[in-house]
Motif scaffolding. Structure first.
Motif, PDB file in Angstrom:
ATOM      1  N   UNK A 115      71.382 -11.106  48.834  1.00 49.22           N
ATOM      2  CA  UNK A 115      70.870 -11.467  47.538  1.00 49.22           C
ATOM      3  C   UNK A 115      69.428 -11.784  47.715  1.00 49.22           C
ATOM      4  N   UNK A 116      68.425 -10.716  47.227  1.00 51.99           N
ATOM      5  CA  UNK A 116      67.035 -11.030  47.517  1.00 51.99           C
ATOM      6  C   UNK A 116      66.307 -11.571  45.981  1.00 51.99           C
ATOM      7  N   UNK A 117      65.300 -12.269  46.157  1.00 52.54           N
ATOM      8  CA  UNK A 117      64.627 -12.799  44.978  1.00 52.54           C
ATOM      9  C   UNK A 117      63.427 -12.223  44.935  1.00 52.54           C
ATOM     10  N   UNK A 118      62.996 -11.200  43.825  1.00 56.25           N
ATOM     11  CA  UNK A 118      61.916 -10.463  43.792  1.00 56.25           C
ATOM     12  C   UNK A 118      60.879 -11.216  42.727  1.00 56.25           C
ATOM     13  N   UNK A 119      59.546 -11.033  43.129  1.00 55.08           N
ATOM     14  CA  UNK A 119      58.482 -11.706  42.425  1.00 55.08           C
ATOM     15  C   UNK A 119      57.477 -10.737  42.553  1.00 55.08           C
ATOM     16  N   UNK A 120      56.945 -10.225  41.288  1.00 57.44           N
ATOM     17  CA  UNK A 120      55.784  -9.123  41.428  1.00 57.44           C
ATOM     18  C   UNK A 120      55.794  -8.057  42.519  1.00 57.44           C
ATOM     19  N   UNK A 121      57.087  -7.523  42.501  1.00 61.24           N
ATOM     20  CA  UNK A 121      57.239  -6.368  43.353  1.00 61.24           C
ATOM     21  C   UNK A 121      57.417  -6.641  45.017  1.00 61.24           C
ATOM     22  N   UNK A 122      57.398  -7.895  45.128  1.00 60.81           N
ATOM     23  CA  UNK A 122      57.829  -8.389  46.714  1.00 60.81           C
ATOM     24  C   UNK A 122      58.826  -9.389  46.632  1.00 60.81           C
ATOM     25  N   UNK A 123      59.380  -9.403  48.102  1.00 61.13           N
ATOM     26  CA  UNK A 123      60.862 -10.232  48.331  1.00 61.13           C
ATOM     27  C   UNK A 123      60.074 -11.529  48.511  1.00 61.13           C
ATOM     28  N   UNK A 124      60.527 -12.491  47.748  1.00 68.43           N
ATOM     29  CA  UNK A 124      60.116 -13.769  47.860  1.00 68.43           C
ATOM     30  C   UNK A 124      61.082 -14.526  49.035  1.00 68.43           C
ATOM     31  N   UNK A 125      62.358 -14.162  48.733  1.00 68.52           N
ATOM     32  CA  UNK A 125      63.164 -14.851  50.022  1.00 68.52           C
ATOM     33  C   UNK A 125      64.494 -13.975  49.659  1.00 68.52           C
ATOM     34  N   UNK A 126      65.374 -14.175  50.723  1.00 69.00           N
ATOM     35  CA  UNK A 126      66.609 -13.340  50.621  1.00 69.00           C
ATOM     36  C   UNK A 126      67.696 -14.458  51.312  1.00 69.00           C
ATOM     37  N   UNK A 127      68.744 -14.405  50.449  1.00 71.68           N
ATOM     38  CA  UNK A 127      69.970 -15.363  51.094  1.00 71.68           C
ATOM     39  C   UNK A 127      71.087 -14.161  51.368  1.00 71.68           C
ATOM     40  N   UNK A 128      71.354 -14.542  52.617  1.00 71.01           N
ATOM     41  CA  UNK A 128      72.101 -13.638  53.340  1.00 71.01           C
ATOM     42  C   UNK A 128      73.570 -14.063  53.646  1.00 71.01           C
ATOM     43  N   UNK A 129      74.725 -13.821  52.772  1.00 73.42           N
ATOM     44  CA  UNK A 129      76.053 -14.436  53.286  1.00 73.42           C
ATOM     45  C   UNK A 129      76.761 -13.591  54.091  1.00 73.42           C
ATOM     46  N   UNK A 130      77.447 -14.145  55.135  1.00 75.48           N
ATOM     47  CA  UNK A 130      78.254 -13.278  55.813  1.00 75.48           C
ATOM     48  C   UNK A 130      79.584 -14.116  56.318  1.00 75.48           C
ATOM     49  N   UNK A 131      80.311 -13.160  56.082  1.00 79.57           N
ATOM     50  CA  UNK A 131      81.994 -13.450  56.701  1.00 79.57           C
ATOM     51  C   UNK A 131      82.399 -12.701  57.780  1.00 79.57           C
ATOM     52  N   UNK A 132      82.716 -13.448  58.681  1.00 79.32           N
ATOM     53  CA  UNK A 132      83.170 -12.766  60.073  1.00 79.32           C
ATOM     54  C   UNK A 132      84.487 -13.267  60.466  1.00 79.32           C
ATOM     55  N   UNK A 133      85.454 -12.220  60.629  1.00 70.67           N
ATOM     56  CA  UNK A 133      86.831 -12.807  61.032  1.00 70.67           C
ATOM     57  C   UNK A 133      86.825 -12.965  62.417  1.00 70.67           C
TER      58      UNK A 133
END
Length: 243
Positions: A115-133
């Motif tokens: 899930x990327x947070x976008x501000x003025x056409x740029x990526x401000x930050x990303x939250x990367x959720x991972x599920x690994x079995x």
């Protein structure tokens, strides 16, 4: 990394998003849960996991000057990071299933939700959720394609060590993304892509089933297929799925 280790929560992604608004955590802050009551995968699917057996975590990465139009390369980077970390465990036929599921022995080992947070056409930050079995012993019958490291290897894996290895590789490949090494990331992504260049069955969002062959992935993440009549067609995420 700064680690929040939690018990049962609705979602590590949601927890981390709230944390960003409240406390301004550092880049590569990690939130790990033993169980999620509302864990999500791609296409808003529910992620199955028994309590205390697998890895359920989210990673915050902050950016400066990275264009939103290049965000699929972050998807490539994180997918490759997971593959690289898992290679040392001698899991058979590790692949990335478009856009970012991790397959082992033709079954689903891990998934992610970026899930990327976008501000003025740029990526401000990303939250990367991972599920690994990791140490799941048995999946419900409605998940015939799911598999765990335990089921493949026949032994339990240390989840703490594995988490450390995964985050280190994510840092490494995120560095390639920030450095603009998009050509390298896309090349490696295609080299490790599940069913790349091989006929496979697909289903459209409208329910139409057909055979096609992956021949390319474009910079936006669209999948390019060659159909049986040798025509080419481009599909966006959620427009198509593997059968």
């Amino acid at each position: 990394m700064y680690l929040y280790k939690l018990g049962a929560i609705p979602s590590t992604n949601t927890f981390l998003k709230d944390l960003v608004q409240q406390e301004k955590p550092e880049s590569f802050t990690v939130v790990r849960a033993e169980f999620q009551t509302k864990g999500r995968g791609q296409r808003d699917t529910v992620w199955y996991s028994s309590e205390g057996k697998n890895l359920l975590f989210s990673v915050l990465i902050k950016f400066q000057g990275v264009l939103a139009e290049d965000q699929f390369y972050l998807n490539c980077a994180v997918s490759l990071a997971l593959l690289e970390a898992l290679k040392s465990y001698e899991l058979p036929d590790l692949r990335v299933k478009w856009p970012n599921d991790i397959m082992a022995d033709n079954r689903k080992l891990a998934g992610m939700l970026i899930e990327n947070s976008l501000i003025s056409g740029q990526i401000s930050y990303a939250i990367i959720g991972i599920g690994l079995n990791v140490n799941e012993e048995k999946f419900p019958p409605e998940l015939p394609m799911a598999v765990s490291m335990y089921q493949i290897l026949g032994k339990k894996s240390d989840r703490n060590n594995l988490l450390q290895e995964l985050v280190e590789k994510i840092k490494l490949y995120a560095g390639l993304f920030v450095s603009g090494e998009y050509g390298r990331l896309m090349q490696e992504y295609k080299e490790n892509l599940y069913k790349y260049g091989r006929p496979a069955m697909f289903e459209t969002a409208a329910g139409k089933i057909f055979m096609g062959k992956i021949i390319d992935v474009d910079p936006t993440g669209d999948l390019v297929l060659e159909l049986q009549d040798e025509t080419r067609r481009r599909f966006r995420f959620k427009e198509i799925k593997f059968l």
